[in-house]
Design a protein around this motif. Structure first.
Motif, PDB file in Angstrom:
ATOM      1  N   LEU A  79     115.288  -7.263   8.092  1.00  0.00           N
ATOM      2  CA  LEU A  79     115.182  -7.691   6.686  1.00  0.00           C
ATOM      3  C   LEU A  79     115.844  -9.048   6.486  1.00  0.00           C
ATOM      4  CD1 LEU A  79     116.038  -4.462   4.636  1.00  0.00           C
ATOM      5  CD2 LEU A  79     113.910  -5.753   4.457  1.00  0.00           C
ATOM      6  N   ASN A  80     117.054  -9.178   7.033  1.00  0.00           N
ATOM      7  CA  ASN A  80     117.793 -10.433   6.864  1.00  0.00           C
ATOM      8  C   ASN A  80     117.098 -11.577   7.585  1.00  0.00           C
ATOM      9  OD1 ASN A  80     119.688  -9.204   5.284  1.00  0.00           O
ATOM     10  ND2 ASN A  80     121.067  -8.747   6.988  1.00  0.00           N
ATOM     11  N   TYR A  81     116.538 -11.257   8.766  1.00  0.00           N
ATOM     12  CA  TYR A  81     115.860 -12.313   9.525  1.00  0.00           C
ATOM     13  C   TYR A  81     114.640 -12.835   8.754  1.00  0.00           C
ATOM     14  CZ  TYR A  81     113.156 -14.789  12.958  1.00  0.00           C
ATOM     15  OH  TYR A  81     112.431 -15.766  13.579  1.00  0.00           O
ATOM     16  N   VAL A  82     113.794 -11.925   8.286  1.00  0.00           N
ATOM     17  CA  VAL A  82     112.572 -12.411   7.612  1.00  0.00           C
ATOM     18  C   VAL A  82     112.917 -13.064   6.263  1.00  0.00           C
ATOM     19  CG1 VAL A  82     111.022 -10.834   8.833  1.00  0.00           C
ATOM     20  CG2 VAL A  82     111.866 -10.182   6.588  1.00  0.00           C
ATOM     21  N   LYS A  83     113.992 -12.583   5.649  1.00  0.00           N
ATOM     22  CA  LYS A  83     114.453 -13.220   4.406  1.00  0.00           C
ATOM     23  C   LYS A  83     114.873 -14.666   4.685  1.00  0.00           C
ATOM     24  CE  LYS A  83     117.506 -12.765   0.478  1.00  0.00           C
ATOM     25  NZ  LYS A  83     118.484 -11.990  -0.249  1.00  0.00           N
ATOM     26  N   SER A  84     115.545 -14.862   5.814  1.00  0.00           N
ATOM     27  CA  SER A  84     116.022 -16.223   6.154  1.00  0.00           C
ATOM     28  C   SER A  84     114.853 -17.183   6.366  1.00  0.00           C
ATOM     29  CB  SER A  84     116.918 -16.190   7.399  1.00  0.00           C
ATOM     30  OG  SER A  84     116.118 -16.022   8.568  1.00  0.00           O
ATOM     31  N   LEU A  85     113.679 -16.626   6.669  1.00  0.00           N
ATOM     32  CA  LEU A  85     112.498 -17.488   6.839  1.00  0.00           C
ATOM     33  C   LEU A  85     111.759 -17.716   5.516  1.00  0.00           C
ATOM     34  CD1 LEU A  85     110.952 -15.928  10.106  1.00  0.00           C
ATOM     35  CD2 LEU A  85     112.383 -17.957   9.921  1.00  0.00           C
ATOM     36  N   GLY A  86     112.204 -17.024   4.476  1.00  0.00           N
ATOM     37  CA  GLY A  86     111.598 -17.232   3.167  1.00  0.00           C
ATOM     38  C   GLY A  86     110.639 -16.121   2.746  1.00  0.00           C
ATOM     39  N   TYR A  87     110.498 -15.075   3.573  1.00  0.00           N
ATOM     40  CA  TYR A  87     109.622 -13.962   3.175  1.00  0.00           C
ATOM     41  C   TYR A  87     110.319 -13.090   2.145  1.00  0.00           C
ATOM     42  CZ  TYR A  87     106.819 -15.322   7.206  1.00  0.00           C
ATOM     43  OH  TYR A  87     106.056 -16.036   8.095  1.00  0.00           O
ATOM     44  N   LYS A  88     109.500 -12.455   1.302  1.00  0.00           N
ATOM     45  CA  LYS A  88     110.063 -11.610   0.240  1.00  0.00           C
ATOM     46  C   LYS A  88     109.899 -10.121   0.547  1.00  0.00           C
ATOM     47  CE  LYS A  88     110.448 -14.957  -3.135  1.00  0.00           C
ATOM     48  NZ  LYS A  88     110.812 -15.963  -2.137  1.00  0.00           N
ATOM     49  N   GLU A  89     109.044  -9.817   1.539  1.00  0.00           N
ATOM     50  CA  GLU A  89     108.694  -8.410   1.794  1.00  0.00           C
ATOM     51  C   GLU A  89     108.704  -8.131   3.292  1.00  0.00           C
ATOM     52  OE1 GLU A  89     104.893  -7.331   0.071  1.00  0.00           O
ATOM     53  OE2 GLU A  89     104.722  -5.532   1.340  1.00  0.00           O
ATOM     54  N   LEU A  90     109.109  -6.911   3.640  1.00  0.00           N
ATOM     55  CA  LEU A  90     109.003  -6.449   5.031  1.00  0.00           C
ATOM     56  C   LEU A  90     108.253  -5.119   5.017  1.00  0.00           C
ATOM     57  CD1 LEU A  90     109.799  -6.836   8.046  1.00  0.00           C
ATOM     58  CD2 LEU A  90     111.841  -5.468   7.560  1.00  0.00           C
ATOM     59  N   ASN A  91     107.283  -5.012   5.914  1.00  0.00           N
ATOM     60  CA  ASN A  91     106.519  -3.770   6.022  1.00  0.00           C
ATOM     61  C   ASN A  91     107.079  -2.950   7.182  1.00  0.00           C
ATOM     62  OD1 ASN A  91     103.897  -2.339   7.400  1.00  0.00           O
ATOM     63  ND2 ASN A  91     103.758  -2.390   5.181  1.00  0.00           N
ATOM     64  N   TRP A  92     107.144  -1.629   6.995  1.00  0.00           N
ATOM     65  CA  TRP A  92     107.737  -0.748   8.020  1.00  0.00           C
ATOM     66  C   TRP A  92     106.641   0.094   8.657  1.00  0.00           C
ATOM     67  CZ3 TRP A  92     111.460   3.929   6.809  1.00  0.00           C
ATOM     68  CH2 TRP A  92     112.033   4.342   8.011  1.00  0.00           C
ATOM     69  N   ASN A  93     106.547  -0.006   9.977  1.00  0.00           N
ATOM     70  CA  ASN A  93     105.478   0.675  10.724  1.00  0.00           C
ATOM     71  C   ASN A  93     105.867   2.113  11.070  1.00  0.00           C
ATOM     72  OD1 ASN A  93     104.006   1.718  12.962  1.00  0.00           O
ATOM     73  ND2 ASN A  93     103.324  -0.335  13.522  1.00  0.00           N
ATOM     74  N   LEU A  94     105.212   3.061  10.416  1.00  0.00           N
ATOM     75  CA  LEU A  94     105.335   4.476  10.791  1.00  0.00           C
ATOM     76  C   LEU A  94     103.960   5.003  11.169  1.00  0.00           C
ATOM     77  CD1 LEU A  94     108.191   4.255   9.373  1.00  0.00           C
ATOM     78  CD2 LEU A  94     107.854   6.627   8.726  1.00  0.00           C
TER      79      LEU A  94
END
Ligand code: FMN
Length: 315
Positions: A79-94
């Protein structure tokens, strides 16, 4: 009702080169999901994932990163990594069905474990303000497993759950289970996106007619087999553009050139393109013949000549 089409992630296929070229030549996709990042217990993002998510490498209008993990710390790290790139959302693969993953209690092997899901989501929501969405199958052994997770999922403000309407142990065999998807629609506390076997305009319409409340549809393999599919769905037509094969060839040549530059040695590029042709060949009248012709090429020169001949025949 306006619909949204999303590109379902395909590890090994829908990386930034593919996504950028796809958007440029075919359009029709509103949002692209990046294939999952996986950390294997280390708090490190591998370089190939970094390249794929680097905003400078991506020209599509909307891109959502995805992670596959069952570890709360890893999830927050992602979450922190993708936030640092400017993304607002993370999808979780189940959803991943492969035994190597499910035996470790990840992907679709985690759906039967609401407590573990809770641990991840609890920490994620406590420690991050990022938007979280999920992509799930309906279970590993049984399509009712997902229903038991809804009690847990309703505690969290998930943006949506995209459901591939199969169970893990099916892998990609058998059909999608639309009756089970309907039960999910009836019981889900969150907005559901539909995913699975949208391979033609007709197949899309059948799903849409059966589930008129669904507004978001994800297309995976169908998008490589027939890259015009999303724009044809959007335009409500089964007619291909007049210059269908010219566009297809330009798209092919673009990704071929980019993979050729990025991959070293003749074998990796050959395997890469062969993977694509397993799907591309479906666009042609005799898929087996086309795939065989591509497969038997030894050199890059032969490959290009074969591809040119295949497309020339279609004009
Ligand atoms: C080669 C391959 C790679 C995939 N990689 C991912 C992935 O990285 N993340 C994910 O959520 N799903 C992945 N999937 C699943 C697809 O996104 C999709 O859910 C599935 O293929 C069903 O949709 P479709 O019938 O439209 O292809 C993959 C599927 C295939 C065949």
């Amino acid at each position: 009702m306006p619909i949204t089409l999303l590109s379902s992630p395909l590890q090994g296929f829908t990386d930034f080169r593919f996504r950028n070229a796809f958007h440029h030549y075919f359009g029709g996709i509103d949002t692209f999901y990046a294939p999952y990042i996986k950390m294997n217990g280390k708090m490190v993002i591998k370089n190939n994932y970094k390249r794929d998510l680097n905003p400078e490498n991506n020209t599509v209008p909307d891109l959502i990163p995805q992670v596959m993990t069952n570890n709360p710390d890893e999830f927050v790290f992602a979450l922190n990594y993708v936030k640092s790139l400017g993304y607002k959302e993370l999808n979780w693969n189940l959803g991943c069905p492969y035994p190597m993953v499910t035996k470790q209690g990840m992907g679709s092997g985690m759906i039967c474990n609401p407590q573990k899901i809770d641990e991840v989501l609890e920490k994620a929501h406590r420690e991050s303000d990022m938007t979280i969405s999920m992509k799930m199958r309906m279970g590993y052994e049984e399509p009712t497993e997902i229903l038991k997770t809804f009690e847990t999922l309703k505690k969290y403000p998930l943006k949506n759950i995209a459901i591939h309407a199969r169970i893990g142990k099916q892998l990609y065999k058998g059909g999608v289970d639309l009756d089970a998807f309907e039960k999910c629609l009836d019981q889900s506390p969150h907005k559901l996106y539909y995913n699975g076997d949208i391979t033609s305009v007709e197949a899309f319409k059948k799903i849409q007619n059966r589930f008129p409340s669904v507004e978001n549809f994800m297309i995976g393999r169908g998008l490589i087999s027939d890259p015009f599919l999303p724009s044809m769905i959007k335009n409500n037509t089964t007619e291909y553009p007049e210059n269908r094969w010219q566009i297809f060839k330009e798209f092919h040549d673009t990704i071929y050139q980019q993979y050729d530059e990025a991959l070293s040695g003749p074998t990796p590029i050959k395997m890469k393109m062969l993977g694509f042709w397993e799907y591309f060949s479906q666009s042609f009248d005799d898929p087996k013949k086309i795939y065989k012709a591509i497969k038997k090429n030894g050199s890059a020169r032969n490959y290009r000549a074969t591809v040119n001949a295949i497309f020339a025949k279609q004009q």
